[in-house]
Design a protein around this motif. Sequence first.
Motif, PDB file in Angstrom:
ATOM      1  N   LYS A  17    -122.562 -11.604 -19.926  1.00 53.78           N
ATOM      2  CA  LYS A  17    -123.863 -12.277 -20.184  1.00 53.78           C
ATOM      3  C   LYS A  17    -124.789 -11.810 -21.392  1.00 53.78           C
ATOM      4  CE  LYS A  17    -123.099 -15.145 -16.505  1.00 53.78           C
ATOM      5  NZ  LYS A  17    -122.846 -16.727 -16.879  1.00 53.78           N
ATOM      6  N   GLY A  18    -124.414 -10.809 -21.960  1.00 53.63           N
ATOM      7  CA  GLY A  18    -125.113 -10.186 -22.922  1.00 53.63           C
ATOM      8  C   GLY A  18    -126.395  -9.506 -22.535  1.00 53.63           C
ATOM      9  N   VAL A  19    -126.095  -8.916 -21.279  1.00 50.94           N
ATOM     10  CA  VAL A  19    -127.585  -8.291 -20.725  1.00 50.94           C
ATOM     11  C   VAL A  19    -127.014  -6.885 -20.736  1.00 50.94           C
ATOM     12  CG1 VAL A  19    -128.845  -7.838 -18.451  1.00 50.94           C
ATOM     13  CG2 VAL A  19    -128.063 -10.446 -19.316  1.00 50.94           C
ATOM     14  N   SER A  20    -128.167  -6.080 -21.279  1.00 47.94           N
ATOM     15  CA  SER A  20    -128.147  -4.667 -21.194  1.00 47.94           C
ATOM     16  C   SER A  20    -129.035  -4.073 -20.047  1.00 47.94           C
ATOM     17  CB  SER A  20    -128.443  -4.095 -22.448  1.00 47.94           C
ATOM     18  OG  SER A  20    -129.015  -2.678 -22.575  1.00 47.94           O
ATOM     19  N   ALA A  21    -128.751  -3.427 -19.110  1.00 48.76           N
ATOM     20  CA  ALA A  21    -129.330  -2.897 -17.872  1.00 48.76           C
ATOM     21  C   ALA A  21    -128.912  -1.491 -17.559  1.00 48.76           C
ATOM     22  CB  ALA A  21    -129.368  -3.969 -16.763  1.00 48.76           C
ATOM     23  N   THR A  68    -118.191  -1.339 -11.868  1.00 45.44           N
ATOM     24  CA  THR A  68    -117.359  -2.189 -12.943  1.00 45.44           C
ATOM     25  C   THR A  68    -117.630  -3.564 -12.881  1.00 45.44           C
ATOM     26  OG1 THR A  68    -115.735  -0.424 -12.497  1.00 45.44           O
ATOM     27  CG2 THR A  68    -114.799  -2.401 -13.366  1.00 45.44           C
ATOM     28  N   LEU A  69    -117.598  -4.368 -11.419  1.00 44.82           N
ATOM     29  CA  LEU A  69    -117.860  -5.603 -11.425  1.00 44.82           C
ATOM     30  C   LEU A  69    -119.243  -6.020 -12.071  1.00 44.82           C
ATOM     31  CD1 LEU A  69    -116.242  -6.541  -8.006  1.00 44.82           C
ATOM     32  CD2 LEU A  69    -115.687  -7.641 -10.044  1.00 44.82           C
ATOM     33  N   LEU A  70    -120.154  -5.316 -11.796  1.00 42.89           N
ATOM     34  CA  LEU A  70    -121.434  -5.743 -12.413  1.00 42.89           C
ATOM     35  C   LEU A  70    -121.405  -5.229 -13.853  1.00 42.89           C
ATOM     36  CD1 LEU A  70    -124.355  -6.360 -11.858  1.00 42.89           C
ATOM     37  CD2 LEU A  70    -125.040  -3.909 -11.428  1.00 42.89           C
ATOM     38  N   GLY A  71    -120.957  -4.308 -14.288  1.00 41.87           N
ATOM     39  CA  GLY A  71    -120.870  -4.139 -15.759  1.00 41.87           C
ATOM     40  C   GLY A  71    -120.359  -5.064 -16.544  1.00 41.87           C
ATOM     41  N   ASN A  72    -119.021  -5.704 -16.122  1.00 42.06           N
ATOM     42  CA  ASN A  72    -118.298  -6.537 -16.722  1.00 42.06           C
ATOM     43  C   ASN A  72    -119.136  -8.007 -16.657  1.00 42.06           C
ATOM     44  OD1 ASN A  72    -116.311  -4.992 -17.143  1.00 42.06           O
ATOM     45  ND2 ASN A  72    -114.885  -5.644 -15.561  1.00 42.06           N
ATOM     46  N   TYR A  73    -119.866  -8.170 -15.684  1.00 39.03           N
ATOM     47  CA  TYR A  73    -120.769  -9.410 -15.312  1.00 39.03           C
ATOM     48  C   TYR A  73    -121.957  -9.384 -16.758  1.00 39.03           C
ATOM     49  CZ  TYR A  73    -123.207 -13.437 -13.576  1.00 39.03           C
ATOM     50  OH  TYR A  73    -123.983 -14.635 -13.335  1.00 39.03           O
ATOM     51  N   LEU A  74    -122.524  -8.277 -16.477  1.00 41.05           N
ATOM     52  CA  LEU A  74    -123.663  -8.061 -17.646  1.00 41.05           C
ATOM     53  C   LEU A  74    -123.314  -8.371 -18.785  1.00 41.05           C
ATOM     54  CD1 LEU A  74    -125.822  -5.289 -15.544  1.00 41.05           C
ATOM     55  CD2 LEU A  74    -126.131  -7.775 -15.587  1.00 41.05           C
ATOM     56  N   GLY A 105    -137.977   2.714  -4.612  1.00 46.33           N
ATOM     57  CA  GLY A 105    -138.420   3.075  -6.137  1.00 46.33           C
ATOM     58  C   GLY A 105    -137.120   3.821  -6.904  1.00 46.33           C
ATOM     59  N   LEU A 106    -135.707   3.500  -6.202  1.00 45.17           N
ATOM     60  CA  LEU A 106    -134.589   3.967  -7.009  1.00 45.17           C
ATOM     61  C   LEU A 106    -134.176   3.131  -7.940  1.00 45.17           C
ATOM     62  CD1 LEU A 106    -132.710   6.393  -6.366  1.00 45.17           C
ATOM     63  CD2 LEU A 106    -131.397   4.879  -5.095  1.00 45.17           C
ATOM     64  N   ALA A 107    -134.529   1.639  -7.756  1.00 46.46           N
ATOM     65  CA  ALA A 107    -133.855   0.800  -8.818  1.00 46.46           C
ATOM     66  C   ALA A 107    -134.833  -0.609  -8.603  1.00 46.46           C
ATOM     67  CB  ALA A 107    -132.717   0.338  -8.641  1.00 46.46           C
ATOM     68  N   GLU A 108    -134.684  -1.558  -9.505  1.00 53.32           N
ATOM     69  CA  GLU A 108    -135.534  -2.650  -9.351  1.00 53.32           C
ATOM     70  C   GLU A 108    -134.709  -3.757  -8.763  1.00 53.32           C
ATOM     71  OE1 GLU A 108    -136.064  -1.239 -13.444  1.00 53.32           O
ATOM     72  OE2 GLU A 108    -138.231  -2.072 -13.536  1.00 53.32           O
ATOM     73  N   ALA A 109    -133.388  -3.664  -8.869  1.00 55.60           N
ATOM     74  CA  ALA A 109    -132.820  -4.702  -8.260  1.00 55.60           C
ATOM     75  C   ALA A 109    -131.470  -4.109  -7.629  1.00 55.60           C
ATOM     76  CB  ALA A 109    -132.390  -5.861  -9.426  1.00 55.60           C
ATOM     77  N   VAL A 110    -130.823  -4.919  -6.914  1.00 57.17           N
ATOM     78  CA  VAL A 110    -129.486  -4.376  -6.347  1.00 57.17           C
ATOM     79  C   VAL A 110    -128.349  -5.413  -6.610  1.00 57.17           C
ATOM     80  CG1 VAL A 110    -130.604  -3.218  -4.563  1.00 57.17           C
ATOM     81  CG2 VAL A 110    -129.689  -5.538  -3.983  1.00 57.17           C
ATOM     82  N   LYS A 119    -133.963  -3.102 -17.128  1.00 58.26           N
ATOM     83  CA  LYS A 119    -134.179  -2.868 -15.518  1.00 58.26           C
ATOM     84  C   LYS A 119    -133.020  -2.086 -15.247  1.00 58.26           C
ATOM     85  CE  LYS A 119    -137.819  -5.103 -15.481  1.00 58.26           C
ATOM     86  NZ  LYS A 119    -138.018  -6.635 -15.334  1.00 58.26           N
ATOM     87  N   SER A 120    -133.194  -1.347 -13.833  1.00 61.11           N
ATOM     88  CA  SER A 120    -132.117  -0.564 -13.424  1.00 61.11           C
ATOM     89  C   SER A 120    -131.768  -1.380 -12.132  1.00 61.11           C
ATOM     90  CB  SER A 120    -132.676   0.742 -12.919  1.00 61.11           C
ATOM     91  OG  SER A 120    -133.614   0.498 -11.927  1.00 61.11           O
ATOM     92  N   ILE A 121    -130.565  -1.138 -11.801  1.00 62.56           N
ATOM     93  CA  ILE A 121    -129.745  -2.129 -10.712  1.00 62.56           C
ATOM     94  C   ILE A 121    -128.840  -1.046  -9.882  1.00 62.56           C
ATOM     95  CG2 ILE A 121    -128.421  -4.105 -10.094  1.00 62.56           C
ATOM     96  CD1 ILE A 121    -128.631  -4.890 -13.089  1.00 62.56           C
TER      97      ILE A 121
END
Length: 286
Positions: A131-135, A122-128, A151-156, A114-116
């Motif tokens: 957790k082994g999540v590729s977004a 950086t903080l989000l990238g490190n967290y994902l 419609g810019l992203a599916e989550a924030v 999904k797109s966030i």
Amino acid sequence: MTSALRIALQKSGRLSEDSYQLFKECGIRFDYGTGKLRSVSSNFPAEFLFLRDDDIPGYVEDGVADLGIVGENVSVETGRSVSTIHKLGFSKCRLSIAIPRGTDWSGIHDLTGKSIATSYPTLLGNYLKDKGVSADIHEISGSVEIAPGIGLAEAVCDIVSSGSTLLSNGLQEVETIFRSEAILIANPELTADKQTLVDKLLFRIKAVQAAKNNKYIVLNAPNHAIGQITSLLPGMRSPTVTPLATEGWSSVHSVLNENEFWENIEAIRAAGAEGILVIPIEKMIY
Ligand SMILES: Nc1ncnc2c1ncn2[C@@H]1O[C@H](COP(=O)(O)OP(=O)(O)OP(=O)(O)O)[C@@H](O)[C@H]1O
Ligand SMILES: O=P(O)(O)OC[C@H]1O[C@H](OP(=O)(O)OP(=O)(O)O)[C@H](O)[C@@H]1O
Ligand SMILES: [Mg+2]
């Protein structure tokens, strides 16, 4: 001659008022507002710079400023080499992931592919990654909560405090990735003279913070209850107990952490205390 400390503060935003107030309570006077971008204190060797908060860690790392106040979120996100020297207890907030209200959520892995939208890649990238999540992280610099609606992203992933911005944009918070508050950051290589000034400032900040967290308590109690009451009000060294004009009664004066006060108030009253006054403290030095 010792050169003045240069202190970078947010010009205008969520950190500004509390930052200005903190220096005021520390007895350090300077002018701000009216479009001023720098100001010299009239009674402490400090010069203040008023900046966008995102720029502050960089200025402090480069030594353009010796100290700065920023949110921990911004300090970590920018990854600059600065020292966190004190937590300030204001501008408390969290960095959270949110999705459109009513969307099913079973966990962070729902974001795979999904797109966030976020201002904190950086903080989000490190967290994902952790957790082994590729977004797909879509970086935007503000008004992040609008992204799913257009419609810019599916989550924030954005700052949340009361949650009202999420609510008014039809979003629900599903995962907190970072908790933040305002911090005092410093250049890691301050000269000894500047370090002396920082220590002086920190001494004042701690006195102001201790005063905020504690209350001065005055109460009356029958003498037979004094032992029990003073055990609930230990004070800084010990409480002051003085006789009242009424025979068999005393007045107890003490200092107590506000949280402990509320936890102990029933027991203090049950022990026989009456006429309890709770008074704010302006400065507190241990
Ligand atoms: N709603 C909030 N409640 C409490 N603290 C917040 C809130 N929003 C942000 N903060 C904290 O205050 C800091 C500054 O937030 P603010 O919204 O003023 O930043 P900004 O719009 O990027 O400001 P600037 O114009 O200086 O770049 C954030 O990095 C965060 O630590
Ligand atoms: O959970 P809430 O209490 O609603 O607070 C969260 C909002 O506060 C901050 O924005 P701010 O109002 O500072 O505006 P800005 O992002 O435009 O600076 C943050 O970026 C969120 O949008
Ligand atoms: Mg900013």
